[in-house]
Write a protein that holds these residues in place. Structure first.
Motif, PDB file in Angstrom:
ATOM      1  N   ALA A  15      -8.746 -12.873   0.893  1.00  0.00           N
ATOM      2  CA  ALA A  15      -7.883 -12.541   2.026  1.00  0.00           C
ATOM      3  C   ALA A  15      -8.480 -13.077   3.325  1.00  0.00           C
ATOM      4  O   ALA A  15      -9.687 -12.945   3.558  1.00  0.00           O
ATOM      5  CB  ALA A  15      -7.700 -11.031   2.119  1.00  0.00           C
ATOM      6  N   GLN A  17      -9.766 -13.351   7.108  1.00  0.00           N
ATOM      7  CA  GLN A  17     -10.392 -12.391   8.009  1.00  0.00           C
ATOM      8  C   GLN A  17     -10.288 -12.919   9.439  1.00  0.00           C
ATOM      9  O   GLN A  17     -10.122 -14.117   9.661  1.00  0.00           O
ATOM     10  CB  GLN A  17     -11.869 -12.183   7.650  1.00  0.00           C
ATOM     11  CG  GLN A  17     -12.119 -11.811   6.198  1.00  0.00           C
ATOM     12  CD  GLN A  17     -11.563 -10.455   5.836  1.00  0.00           C
ATOM     13  OE1 GLN A  17     -11.634  -9.514   6.629  1.00  0.00           O
ATOM     14  NE2 GLN A  17     -10.997 -10.342   4.628  1.00  0.00           N
ATOM     15  N   SER A 178       7.548   0.112   0.323  1.00  0.00           N
ATOM     16  CA  SER A 178       7.450   1.386   1.044  1.00  0.00           C
ATOM     17  C   SER A 178       8.795   2.080   1.000  1.00  0.00           C
ATOM     18  O   SER A 178       9.845   1.448   0.820  1.00  0.00           O
ATOM     19  CB  SER A 178       7.036   1.176   2.508  1.00  0.00           C
ATOM     20  OG  SER A 178       8.112   0.666   3.269  1.00  0.00           O
ATOM     21  N   LYS A 198       4.979   0.199  -5.290  1.00  0.00           N
ATOM     22  CA  LYS A 198       3.720   0.923  -5.079  1.00  0.00           C
ATOM     23  C   LYS A 198       3.746   2.331  -5.681  1.00  0.00           C
ATOM     24  O   LYS A 198       2.687   2.918  -5.918  1.00  0.00           O
ATOM     25  CB  LYS A 198       3.399   0.998  -3.584  1.00  0.00           C
ATOM     26  CG  LYS A 198       3.036  -0.356  -2.971  1.00  0.00           C
ATOM     27  CD  LYS A 198       2.620  -0.224  -1.519  1.00  0.00           C
ATOM     28  CE  LYS A 198       2.225  -1.573  -0.933  1.00  0.00           C
ATOM     29  NZ  LYS A 198       1.853  -1.472   0.500  1.00  0.00           N
ATOM     30  N   ASN A 249      -4.264 -15.121  -2.113  1.00  0.00           N
ATOM     31  CA  ASN A 249      -5.646 -14.816  -1.727  1.00  0.00           C
ATOM     32  C   ASN A 249      -6.611 -14.766  -2.904  1.00  0.00           C
ATOM     33  O   ASN A 249      -7.778 -14.410  -2.728  1.00  0.00           O
ATOM     34  CB  ASN A 249      -5.693 -13.486  -0.964  1.00  0.00           C
ATOM     35  CG  ASN A 249      -5.004 -13.578   0.387  1.00  0.00           C
ATOM     36  OD1 ASN A 249      -5.053 -14.617   1.041  1.00  0.00           O
ATOM     37  ND2 ASN A 249      -4.348 -12.512   0.800  1.00  0.00           N
ATOM     38  N   ASP A 313      -3.584 -10.729  14.095  1.00  0.00           N
ATOM     39  CA  ASP A 313      -3.220  -9.443  13.490  1.00  0.00           C
ATOM     40  C   ASP A 313      -1.830  -9.519  12.861  1.00  0.00           C
ATOM     41  O   ASP A 313      -1.595  -8.976  11.771  1.00  0.00           O
ATOM     42  CB  ASP A 313      -3.250  -8.332  14.543  1.00  0.00           C
ATOM     43  CG  ASP A 313      -4.661  -7.962  14.957  1.00  0.00           C
ATOM     44  OD1 ASP A 313      -5.576  -8.087  14.114  1.00  0.00           O
ATOM     45  OD2 ASP A 313      -4.857  -7.559  16.113  1.00  0.00           O
ATOM     46  N   GLY A 317      -1.099  -9.105   8.849  1.00  0.00           N
ATOM     47  CA  GLY A 317      -0.206  -8.038   8.429  1.00  0.00           C
ATOM     48  C   GLY A 317       0.790  -8.447   7.364  1.00  0.00           C
ATOM     49  O   GLY A 317       1.307  -7.602   6.624  1.00  0.00           O
ATOM     50  N   PHE A 319       0.160  -9.841   4.645  1.00  0.00           N
ATOM     51  CA  PHE A 319      -0.409  -9.679   3.309  1.00  0.00           C
ATOM     52  C   PHE A 319      -0.631  -8.214   2.937  1.00  0.00           C
ATOM     53  O   PHE A 319      -0.988  -7.915   1.806  1.00  0.00           O
ATOM     54  CB  PHE A 319      -1.708 -10.483   3.203  1.00  0.00           C
ATOM     55  CG  PHE A 319      -1.484 -11.946   3.471  1.00  0.00           C
ATOM     56  CD1 PHE A 319      -1.017 -12.777   2.483  1.00  0.00           C
ATOM     57  CD2 PHE A 319      -1.689 -12.474   4.740  1.00  0.00           C
ATOM     58  CE1 PHE A 319      -0.769 -14.116   2.727  1.00  0.00           C
ATOM     59  CE2 PHE A 319      -1.447 -13.822   4.998  1.00  0.00           C
ATOM     60  CZ  PHE A 319      -0.987 -14.633   3.984  1.00  0.00           C
ATOM     61  N   SER A 320      -0.399  -7.325   3.894  1.00  0.00           N
ATOM     62  CA  SER A 320      -0.452  -5.897   3.590  1.00  0.00           C
ATOM     63  C   SER A 320       0.922  -5.259   3.682  1.00  0.00           C
ATOM     64  O   SER A 320       1.057  -4.044   3.600  1.00  0.00           O
ATOM     65  CB  SER A 320      -1.431  -5.186   4.540  1.00  0.00           C
ATOM     66  OG  SER A 320      -1.097  -5.426   5.889  1.00  0.00           O
ATOM     67  N   GLY A 321       1.949  -6.114   3.861  1.00  0.00           N
ATOM     68  CA  GLY A 321       3.321  -5.622   3.848  1.00  0.00           C
ATOM     69  C   GLY A 321       3.715  -4.843   5.078  1.00  0.00           C
ATOM     70  O   GLY A 321       4.597  -3.985   5.014  1.00  0.00           O
ATOM     71  N   GLU A 322       3.120  -5.136   6.236  1.00  0.00           N
ATOM     72  CA  GLU A 322       3.412  -4.367   7.437  1.00  0.00           C
ATOM     73  C   GLU A 322       4.790  -4.688   8.016  1.00  0.00           C
ATOM     74  O   GLU A 322       5.375  -3.864   8.706  1.00  0.00           O
ATOM     75  CB  GLU A 322       2.334  -4.615   8.494  1.00  0.00           C
ATOM     76  CG  GLU A 322       0.968  -4.053   8.125  1.00  0.00           C
ATOM     77  CD  GLU A 322      -0.079  -4.313   9.198  1.00  0.00           C
ATOM     78  OE1 GLU A 322       0.307  -4.780  10.295  1.00  0.00           O
ATOM     79  OE2 GLU A 322      -1.258  -4.052   8.941  1.00  0.00           O
TER      80      GLU A 322
END
Length: 337
Positions: A15, A17, A178, A198, A249, A313, A317, A319-322
């Protein structure tokens, strides 16, 4: 004029950074004939950019280390030596992640802000919408009454895919991550069923949601979710492969079920595509999408992050589904001219 840009300084391992990127001040070169100075108003962050951060063969060259990252940008002309563009004009192009860019008039396309919000040109009426349009209709070819499954369904492409499938009379099942996204897909976009990967067993939930099997699978994610969908495909199924965000990733090759037997037994078509494959038909696709938006048949969501300093940011985001819908960064306010 103070300029700032974002460089890729390391090839990410797994992932990405924040340390893989660097902000730096930059000079703005003097204009030459047929060039314009553009102030970035909005920039787009997209999952495909992760692939360009690795030094491996792909459908586009990798980003170069210690050079600016580039992507879709809506900018406003602040100075012009072009006969085609004037100060105050809005344009779109693939440009560097910087507050100001110099570009030739051939590198950008003029926008009419009276036809649609500026941001729509980076989303539903831009590469995002066109990806959904051509991938679904050309490869997926959904028919009335068929079942269409969309992974990454609450993302920028997935939301449009599901709505086009409904326009074509299909039954649509979306997969997202989500409860808020599940509600959005069903209550606002009209998906028939939405599955939270999830919190639910995807394979069992899909079996219940698709009692007659899957006719079209629009694959945005790959990985175990796609394994579950492909196990349920019908004879003659069509599978447009748009993205594989679950795998981007990974440092080692992914190992999973081998699906060739499913493809063979069901005489199914599985085809990868890149939106640029359809470049000759972009205008017709954009016209149709704009018509559906105007008629209220397609709605769209944007997640807009304020501030150039928050670009990384916003990208991470993804890749974390934000995000729900299109992820954008607002860099500056447009000038009224």
């Amino acid at each position: 004029m103070k300029n700032e840009r974002i460089l890729l300084v390391n090839r990410p391992k797994g992932a990405p950074q924040k340390s893989d990127f660097r902000f730096e001040e930059a000079s703005t070169p003097a204009l030459e004939n047929n060039q314009v100075l553009l102030k970035t108003i909005y920039l787009s962050v997209d999952p495909y950019m992760r692939g360009r951060m690795s030094d491996r063969k792909s459908y586009v060259p990798p980003f170069q280390l210690n050079e600016p990252i580039s992507g879709g940008i809506v900018g406003q002309v602040v100075e012009s030596l072009s006969g085609e563009l004037e100060e105050g004009d809005f344009v779109i192009g693939n440009l560097a992640w910087q507050k100001y860019n110099v570009a030739s008039d051939a590198e950008v396309r003029k926008l009419d802000p009276s036809l649609a919000p500026l941001t729509a040109n980076l989303g539903v009426l831009g590469m995002t919408g066109l990806t959904a349009y051509f991938g679904l209709l050309d490869i997926g070819n959904p028919q009335e009454g068929e079942t269409v499954v969309v992974s990454g369904a609450a993302g920028a492409v997935g939301t449009i895919v599901g709505q086009i499938a409904k326009i074509k009379g299909a039954r649509v099942v979306g997969i997202a991550g989500s409860d808020d996204k599940i509600s959005y897909l069903k209550d606002e976009l009209g998906f028939d069923v939405a599955i939270n990967y999830k919190t639910e067993n995807v394979y069992e939930a899909l079996k219940a949601a698709c009692p007659d099997g899957v006719d079209v699978y629009f694959d945005n994610v790959g990985g175990e979710i796609s394994d579950s969908v492909l196990a349920l495909i019908n004879k003659g199924a069509r599978i447009p492969v748009c993205g594989q965000i679950a795998l981007y990733n990974l440092e080692k090759a992914d190992v999973g079920p081998r699906m060739q037997s499913q493809i063979l037994i069901n005489s199914a078509l599985m085809k990868g595509f890149i939106v640029s494959d359809y470049a000759a038909h972009f205008e017709e696709g954009a016209i149709e999408l704009a018509k559906w938006v105007k008629e209220g048949k397609i709605s769209y969501s944007e997640n807009i992050v304020d501030g150039f300093e928050n670009t990384i940011d916003a990208f991470l985001g993804l890749f974390s589904g934000e995000n729900t819908g299109k992820q954008l960064v607002k860099v500056a306010e447009p000038e009224n001219v």
